[in-house]
Design an enzyme around this catalytic site. Structure first.
Site, short mmCIF file in Angstrom:
data_model
loop_
_atom_site.label_atom_id
_atom_site.label_comp_id
_atom_site.label_asym_id
_atom_site.label_seq_id
_atom_site.Cartn_x
_atom_site.Cartn_y
_atom_site.Cartn_z
N ASP A 153 0.94 -1.15 -0.18
CA ASP A 153 0.08 -0.08 0.03
C ASP A 153 1.08 1.19 -0.09
O ASP A 153 1.61 1.52 0.90
CB ASP A 153 -0.84 0.10 1.31
CG ASP A 153 -2.36 0.57 1.02
OD1 ASP A 153 -2.28 1.80 0.55
OD2 ASP A 153 -3.10 0.02 1.37
N ASP A 181 -2.64 4.70 -2.52
CA ASP A 181 -3.76 5.40 -1.55
C ASP A 181 -4.03 6.78 -2.19
O ASP A 181 -3.09 7.62 -2.41
CB ASP A 181 -3.31 5.69 -0.15
CG ASP A 181 -4.38 5.94 0.82
OD1 ASP A 181 -5.15 5.02 1.14
OD2 ASP A 181 -3.94 7.22 1.42
N GLU A 198 -6.38 4.14 -6.00
CA GLU A 198 -7.66 4.58 -4.93
C GLU A 198 -8.09 5.94 -5.69
O GLU A 198 -7.37 6.92 -5.69
CB GLU A 198 -7.37 4.46 -3.96
CG GLU A 198 -8.63 4.60 -3.12
CD GLU A 198 -8.65 5.24 -1.67
OE1 GLU A 198 -9.53 5.01 -0.77
OE2 GLU A 198 -7.70 5.76 -1.25
N HIS A 221 -11.20 -2.14 3.43
CA HIS A 221 -11.16 -1.83 4.97
C HIS A 221 -11.97 -0.35 5.09
O HIS A 221 -11.91 -0.01 6.25
CB HIS A 221 -9.76 -1.65 5.14
CG HIS A 221 -8.93 -0.44 4.67
ND1 HIS A 221 -8.88 -0.67 3.18
CD2 HIS A 221 -8.52 0.62 4.98
CE1 HIS A 221 -8.21 0.49 2.64
NE2 HIS A 221 -8.00 1.18 3.61
N ASP A 222 -12.35 0.29 4.25
CA ASP A 222 -13.14 1.52 4.11
C ASP A 222 -14.49 1.31 4.28
O ASP A 222 -15.43 2.15 4.25
CB ASP A 222 -12.56 2.45 3.43
CG ASP A 222 -11.28 2.90 3.62
OD1 ASP A 222 -10.67 2.89 4.84
OD2 ASP A 222 -10.60 3.20 2.46
C1 NOJ Z 1 -7.91 5.95 2.01
C2 NOJ Z 1 -7.61 4.62 2.67
O1 NOJ Z 1 -8.14 3.44 2.30
C3 NOJ Z 1 -8.09 5.16 4.03
O2 NOJ Z 1 -8.21 3.78 5.00
C4 NOJ Z 1 -7.39 6.09 4.72
O3 NOJ Z 1 -7.96 6.66 5.80
C5 NOJ Z 1 -7.19 7.47 3.76
N1 NOJ Z 1 -7.08 6.80 2.41
C6 NOJ Z 1 -6.09 8.35 3.97
O4 NOJ Z 1 -5.04 7.53 3.73
#
Ligand code: NOJ
Length: 541
Positions: free
Chosen positions: A98, A198, A240, A314-315
């Protein structure tokens, strides 16, 4: 397009804190992942996307990195990381790191230096604006409040699009880019399989114009990064990119442009959010729109780009609780349906840990039970704005990130066998039933359904390369599409709801059923009736 390994495989995302604890400190770790490699090999995946494992004060659970070339002690050592990369390879699994380079931790030495004085050599690694007695502008942090934080020592504001412990890096500074590329090469030389990037769409930001995503230099930076780092390797890169459109995705993923392998688009994941509001502002999700979104992405990226396919990460809250049915009766069958319609699409599928055993959301009754900074900040902000506690907890239970982050239950023993210590976050209380051991013992389980989907992809070029065509777009309960190549056509048919439903597909004749989530699905497509959440894959004549 030259065929790439990452187009033909399935990726499994690990959130290391919650995967498996090998040393009883309540936190998952790298040795824990190594022990579970045979499990992942059994599932059939070809790569692991590892959420951050680098040194971090954990304000945002590792997405705030204080040393990009050191492993966080709770996860192990660099020797453990090298062992993971090597042992995973033995199991045919690549490790995708990541890459969190929109921001660092405020405890990163660069920021520690930068905040010392306005003329510090590291000052320009970050984004500073003078204090004229008010905030520089209205930019907001994703984690609530202003994106500007006043640094008392130098009396200037720095930008943080996430928490104030995550200052944004200044990508306009060539030194920053060089340092990042050097660090990326350090990891590539270790033999990793690529990077998940990210919030990469933010690196071209223009804060003074309040432009965050898709800034003018974004693609120039990515092309430079490709040239300077991973372009020389046969690796996977996935960006992302929250607000991306199909034409935007083509900019990232058209191979001629030499940027990324693919991006994550989130249109389907935001369907239960009111447009132009925050993710907490919920609405009923619209099934016809979900189908339109999938079909749009399937067709628009068909020839010159590549899709990533995912329900969870995970989000995001657990898909079976969100779009499926997490009751005892329908949990497995609805999760199988959701897996089927995703994995038979064109693109690279991602499985998020626990998805393969049908883990569900876990409701909390009080904010003290939440870990996630995003939930805590929103709670404070909305309470002050007059929302009731019940409203806020309702939103957290529906959308909060802890839903996805609870430790994996490996069996029904204490703490689901995740740890002999005290878990950093409580397990989903349903772990007596929903756990890996149970899933592995039941040959009819969701786990084996995922295993079949992964295997089917390996054995059938049609799934990887065939074209996509939606059928019955107006049907209010059924999602149906065809996959076709020169040799054959498959029909994928799924009832998204609990109520039985029917469709007329008399123009098609099935030769055989390839996969179903019921033992006795009918082969005739004439006035076909689909039972609750029934999903069938047919090979057509
Ligand atoms: C996206 C990540 O998936 C998330 O978990 C994170 O809080 C934010 N970016 C900031 O890095």
């Amino acid at each position: 397009m030259n065929k790439k390994w990452w187009q033909e495989t399935v990726i499994y995302q690990i959130y290391p804190r919650s995967f498996y604890d090998s040393n009883q400190d309540g936190v998952g770790d790298l040795q824990g992942i190594i022990r579970k490699l045979p499990y992942l090999e059994k599932l059939g995946i070809g790569a692991i996307w590892l959420s951050p494992v680098c040194a971090s004060p954990n304000d945002d659970n590792g997405y705030d990195i204080s040393d990009y070339q050191a492993i966080a002690p709770e996860y192990g050592t660099m020797a453990d990381m090298d062992a993971l990369i090597a042992e995973a390879k033995q199991h045919g699994i690549a490790i995708i790191m990541d890459l969190v380079v929109n921001h660092t931790s405020d405890e990163h030495p660069w920021f520690q230096e930068a905040k010392k004085s306005k003329d510090n050599p590291y000052r320009d690694y970050y984004i500073w604006r003078p204090n004229h007695g008010k905030l520089p502008n209205g930019l907001r942090s994703t984690f609530s409040g202003s994106a500007w934080e006043l640094d008392e020592t130098t009396n200037e504001y720095y930008l943080h699009l996430f928490s104030k412990k995550q200052p944004d890096l200044n990508w306009e500074n060539p030194k920053v880019r060089e340092e990042i590329y050097r660090m990326m090469n350090f990891w590539l030389e270790k033999g990793i399989g690529g990077f998940r990037m990210d919030v990469i769409d933010l690196i071209g930001k223009q804060p003074d114009k309040e432009i965050t995503a898709n800034g003018p230099l974004l693609h120039t930076y990515l092309q430079e990064m490709n040239r300077e780092t991973f372009g020389k390797y046969n690796v996977l890169t996935v960006g992302e990119t929250w607000g991306v459109t199909p034409s935007g995705a083509l900019l990232y993923t058209n191979p001629d442009r030499e940027e990324l392998s693919m991006v994550f688009q989130f249109e389907h994941a935001a369907l239960d959010e009111q447009p132009d509001k925050q993710k907490w502002d919920l609405q009923e999700w619209d099934f016809l729109k979900l189908k339109q979104i999938f079909s749009k992405w399937q067709t628009k990226l068909d020839e010159r780009g590549w899709n990533s396919l995912f329900w969870n990460n995970h989000d995001l809250p657990r898909v079976v609780s969100r779009l499926g049915n997490d009751s005892e009766k329908y949990r497995e069958v609805s999760a199988k349906m959701l897996a089927t319609i995703l994995h038979l699409q064109k693109g690279t599928p991602y499985i998020y840990q626990g998805e393969e055993i049908g883990l569900t959301n876990t409701a909390i009754n009080a904010i003290e039970e939440a870990d996630d900074i995003e939930s805590h900040n929103m709670y404070r902000e909305r309470l002050a704005a007059g929302y009731t506690e019940a409203e806020i907890l309702h939103a957290i239970n529906a959308k909060g990130r802890d839903n996805a982050r609870r430790p994996i239950p490996w069996n029904d023993s204490k703490n689901g066998g995740f740890t002999d210590g005290s878990p950093w976050l409580a397990l989903n209380p349903r772990y007596d039933v929903i756990n890996v051991e149970n899933a592995l013992q039941d040959l009819n389980s969701l786990f084996y359904h995922y295993q079949k989907l992964v295997q089917l992809r390996k054995e059938n070029e049609l799934i990887v390369w065939g074209s996509y065509q939606e059928l019955l777009p107006e049907h209010p309960a059924i999602y149906a599409y065809l996959r076709t190549n020169k040799q054959e056509t498959w029909l994928i048919l799924a009832n998204f709801y609990e109520a039985e439903t029917t469709a007329e597909l008399a123009g098609y004749t099935a030769e055989k059923i390839i996969l179903s989530n019921y033992p006795d699905s009918k082969i005739s497509l004439h006035e076909v009736t689909l039972r609750p959440y029934e999903a069938v894959v047919y090979k057509l004549k």
